[in-house]
Design a protein around this motif. Structure first.
Motif, PDB file in Angstrom:
ATOM      1  N   ASP A  12       0.890  -1.094  -0.026  1.00 17.96           N
ATOM      2  CA  ASP A  12      -0.013   0.039   0.042  1.00 17.96           C
ATOM      3  C   ASP A  12       1.006   1.346   0.032  1.00 17.96           C
ATOM      4  O   ASP A  12       0.338   2.239  -0.333  1.00 17.96           O
ATOM      5  N   PHE A  13       1.938   1.238   0.503  1.00 23.69           N
ATOM      6  CA  PHE A  13       2.810   2.431   0.420  1.00 23.69           C
ATOM      7  C   PHE A  13       4.106   1.951  -0.127  1.00 23.69           C
ATOM      8  O   PHE A  13       4.694   1.046  -0.162  1.00 23.69           O
ATOM      9  N   ALA A  14       4.920   3.037  -0.420  1.00 22.77           N
ATOM     10  CA  ALA A  14       6.299   2.995  -1.337  1.00 22.77           C
ATOM     11  C   ALA A  14       6.988   4.351  -0.619  1.00 22.77           C
ATOM     12  O   ALA A  14       6.501   5.182  -0.361  1.00 22.77           O
ATOM     13  N   ASP A  15       8.315   3.965  -1.235  1.00 23.20           N
ATOM     14  CA  ASP A  15       9.140   5.156  -0.823  1.00 23.20           C
ATOM     15  C   ASP A  15       9.524   5.574  -2.219  1.00 23.20           C
ATOM     16  O   ASP A  15       9.976   4.886  -3.347  1.00 23.20           O
ATOM     17  N   TYR A  16       9.767   7.049  -2.664  1.00 22.61           N
ATOM     18  CA  TYR A  16       9.982   7.550  -3.853  1.00 22.61           C
ATOM     19  C   TYR A  16      11.358   8.095  -3.698  1.00 22.61           C
ATOM     20  O   TYR A  16      11.346   9.156  -2.843  1.00 22.61           O
ATOM     21  N   LEU A  17      12.012   8.121  -4.657  1.00 29.92           N
ATOM     22  CA  LEU A  17      13.421   8.770  -4.680  1.00 29.92           C
ATOM     23  C   LEU A  17      13.330  10.042  -5.596  1.00 29.92           C
ATOM     24  O   LEU A  17      12.881   9.727  -7.034  1.00 29.92           O
ATOM     25  N   VAL A  18      13.446  11.398  -5.314  1.00 26.74           N
ATOM     26  CA  VAL A  18      13.594  12.565  -6.116  1.00 26.74           C
ATOM     27  C   VAL A  18      14.873  13.040  -6.340  1.00 26.74           C
ATOM     28  O   VAL A  18      15.413  13.185  -5.465  1.00 26.74           O
ATOM     29  N   VAL A  19      15.007  12.864  -7.589  1.00 29.91           N
ATOM     30  CA  VAL A  19      16.507  13.487  -8.129  1.00 29.91           C
ATOM     31  C   VAL A  19      16.266  14.651  -9.023  1.00 29.91           C
ATOM     32  O   VAL A  19      15.456  14.518  -9.994  1.00 29.91           O
ATOM     33  N   HIS A  20      17.184  15.644  -8.753  1.00 26.75           N
ATOM     34  CA  HIS A  20      17.161  17.044  -9.338  1.00 26.75           C
ATOM     35  C   HIS A  20      18.276  16.544 -10.533  1.00 26.75           C
ATOM     36  O   HIS A  20      19.287  16.395 -10.043  1.00 26.75           O
ATOM     37  N   VAL A  21      17.902  16.742 -11.760  1.00 23.34           N
ATOM     38  CA  VAL A  21      18.933  16.665 -12.674  1.00 23.34           C
ATOM     39  C   VAL A  21      18.904  17.817 -13.637  1.00 23.34           C
ATOM     40  O   VAL A  21      18.218  18.513 -14.180  1.00 23.34           O
ATOM     41  N   GLU A  22      20.395  18.203 -14.017  1.00 24.02           N
ATOM     42  CA  GLU A  22      20.725  19.287 -14.967  1.00 24.02           C
ATOM     43  C   GLU A  22      20.475  18.678 -16.437  1.00 24.02           C
ATOM     44  O   GLU A  22      20.099  17.672 -16.627  1.00 24.02           O
ATOM     45  N   ALA A  23      20.514  19.772 -17.492  1.00 24.10           N
ATOM     46  CA  ALA A  23      20.390  19.592 -18.602  1.00 24.10           C
ATOM     47  C   ALA A  23      21.159  18.427 -19.075  1.00 24.10           C
ATOM     48  O   ALA A  23      20.901  17.575 -20.135  1.00 24.10           O
ATOM     49  N   ASN A  24      22.471  18.260 -18.470  1.00 25.53           N
ATOM     50  CA  ASN A  24      23.257  17.330 -18.873  1.00 25.53           C
ATOM     51  C   ASN A  24      23.332  15.959 -18.333  1.00 25.53           C
ATOM     52  O   ASN A  24      24.130  15.023 -18.483  1.00 25.53           O
ATOM     53  N   LEU A  25      22.168  15.645 -17.801  1.00 25.66           N
ATOM     54  CA  LEU A  25      21.423  14.604 -17.068  1.00 25.66           C
ATOM     55  C   LEU A  25      22.700  14.043 -15.713  1.00 25.66           C
ATOM     56  O   LEU A  25      23.039  12.924 -15.490  1.00 25.66           O
ATOM     57  N   CYS A  26      23.156  15.105 -15.151  1.00 23.57           N
ATOM     58  CA  CYS A  26      23.804  14.944 -13.871  1.00 23.57           C
ATOM     59  C   CYS A  26      23.034  15.289 -12.725  1.00 23.57           C
ATOM     60  O   CYS A  26      22.289  16.568 -12.565  1.00 23.57           O
ATOM     61  N   ALA A  27      23.071  14.640 -11.678  1.00 27.59           N
ATOM     62  CA  ALA A  27      22.109  14.931 -10.377  1.00 27.59           C
ATOM     63  C   ALA A  27      22.783  15.915  -9.627  1.00 27.59           C
ATOM     64  O   ALA A  27      24.066  15.890  -9.392  1.00 27.59           O
ATOM     65  N   THR A  28      21.966  16.836  -9.271  1.00 29.93           N
ATOM     66  CA  THR A  28      22.291  18.063  -8.635  1.00 29.93           C
ATOM     67  C   THR A  28      22.041  17.877  -7.073  1.00 29.93           C
ATOM     68  O   THR A  28      22.580  18.425  -5.967  1.00 29.93           O
ATOM     69  N   SER A  29      20.900  17.123  -6.761  1.00 24.04           N
ATOM     70  CA  SER A  29      20.404  16.963  -5.430  1.00 24.04           C
ATOM     71  C   SER A  29      19.472  15.622  -5.433  1.00 24.04           C
ATOM     72  O   SER A  29      18.968  15.620  -6.381  1.00 24.04           O
ATOM     73  N   ALA A  30      19.249  15.241  -4.226  1.00 22.04           N
ATOM     74  CA  ALA A  30      17.989  14.242  -4.189  1.00 22.04           C
ATOM     75  C   ALA A  30      17.463  14.181  -2.769  1.00 22.04           C
ATOM     76  O   ALA A  30      18.186  14.089  -1.981  1.00 22.04           O
ATOM     77  N   LEU A  31      16.370  13.650  -2.840  1.00 27.31           N
ATOM     78  CA  LEU A  31      15.558  13.314  -1.653  1.00 27.31           C
ATOM     79  C   LEU A  31      14.787  12.199  -1.689  1.00 27.31           C
ATOM     80  O   LEU A  31      14.334  11.843  -2.485  1.00 27.31           O
ATOM     81  N   MET A  32      14.171  11.534  -0.237  1.00 28.40           N
ATOM     82  CA  MET A  32      13.692  10.399  -0.213  1.00 28.40           C
ATOM     83  C   MET A  32      12.269  10.857   0.347  1.00 28.40           C
ATOM     84  O   MET A  32      12.094  11.407   1.359  1.00 28.40           O
ATOM     85  N   LEU A  33      11.183  10.519  -0.514  1.00 29.06           N
ATOM     86  CA  LEU A  33      10.000  10.712  -0.036  1.00 29.06           C
ATOM     87  C   LEU A  33       9.373   9.267   0.547  1.00 29.06           C
ATOM     88  O   LEU A  33       9.293   8.353  -0.105  1.00 29.06           O
ATOM     89  N   GLN A  34       9.287   9.178   1.897  1.00 29.27           N
ATOM     90  CA  GLN A  34       9.138   7.862   2.544  1.00 29.27           C
ATOM     91  C   GLN A  34       7.419   7.721   2.693  1.00 29.27           C
ATOM     92  O   GLN A  34       6.685   8.482   3.173  1.00 29.27           O
ATOM     93  N   ARG A  35       6.855   6.477   2.846  1.00 29.86           N
ATOM     94  CA  ARG A  35       5.863   5.853   3.273  1.00 29.86           C
ATOM     95  C   ARG A  35       4.659   6.861   2.485  1.00 29.86           C
ATOM     96  O   ARG A  35       3.549   7.224   3.160  1.00 29.86           O
ATOM     97  N   ARG A  36       4.890   7.038   1.076  1.00 30.30           N
ATOM     98  CA  ARG A  36       3.672   7.759   0.570  1.00 30.30           C
ATOM     99  C   ARG A  36       2.793   6.776  -0.145  1.00 30.30           C
ATOM    100  O   ARG A  36       2.938   5.622  -0.529  1.00 30.30           O
TER     101      ARG A  36
END
Length: 103
Positions: free
Chosen positions: A35-59
């Motif tokens: 019923d619940f999942a953890d989601y990883l959110v990754v902010h990516v620049e135009a060159n497909l490099c990650a700039t930051s990330a965060l975890m949304l838990q128990r959504r």
């Protein structure tokens, strides 16, 4: 995996928007009951490099993409994740695979 283009509107004019990157949201874990999942959110620049990330838990898995996007942008209740985390690398690899030209 949900990929959303992030744009900047100089002076508030959407006709002059510039793409500044993407927000990628991927499910990385699910509860035993499913019923619940953890989601990883990754902010990516135009060159497909990650700039930051965060975890949304128990959504709730029935949450729509708008709910996940607002949670990602708001960041409330989210846990920061290092950009060198293997889960971030996996999301970026999947993104690169999706945008690679097919022969």
């Amino acid at each position: 995996m949900l990929v959303i283009d992030a744009a900047m509107w100089p002076g508030g004019d959407p006709t002059e928007s510039e793409t500044v990157g993407q927000i990628v949201i991927g499910q990385v874990a699910r509860s035993a009951g499913g019923d619940f999942a953890d989601y990883l959110v990754v902010h990516v620049e135009a060159n497909l490099c990650a700039t930051s990330a965060l975890m949304l838990q128990r959504r709730h898995v029935m949450a729509g993409w708008r709910d996940l996007l607002w949670a990602a942008l708001d960041g409330e209740g989210a846990t920061p994740v290092e950009v060198d985390d293997p889960r971030v690398a996996k999301v970026i690899a999947n993104l690169r695979q999706d945008v690679a030209p097919s022969d």
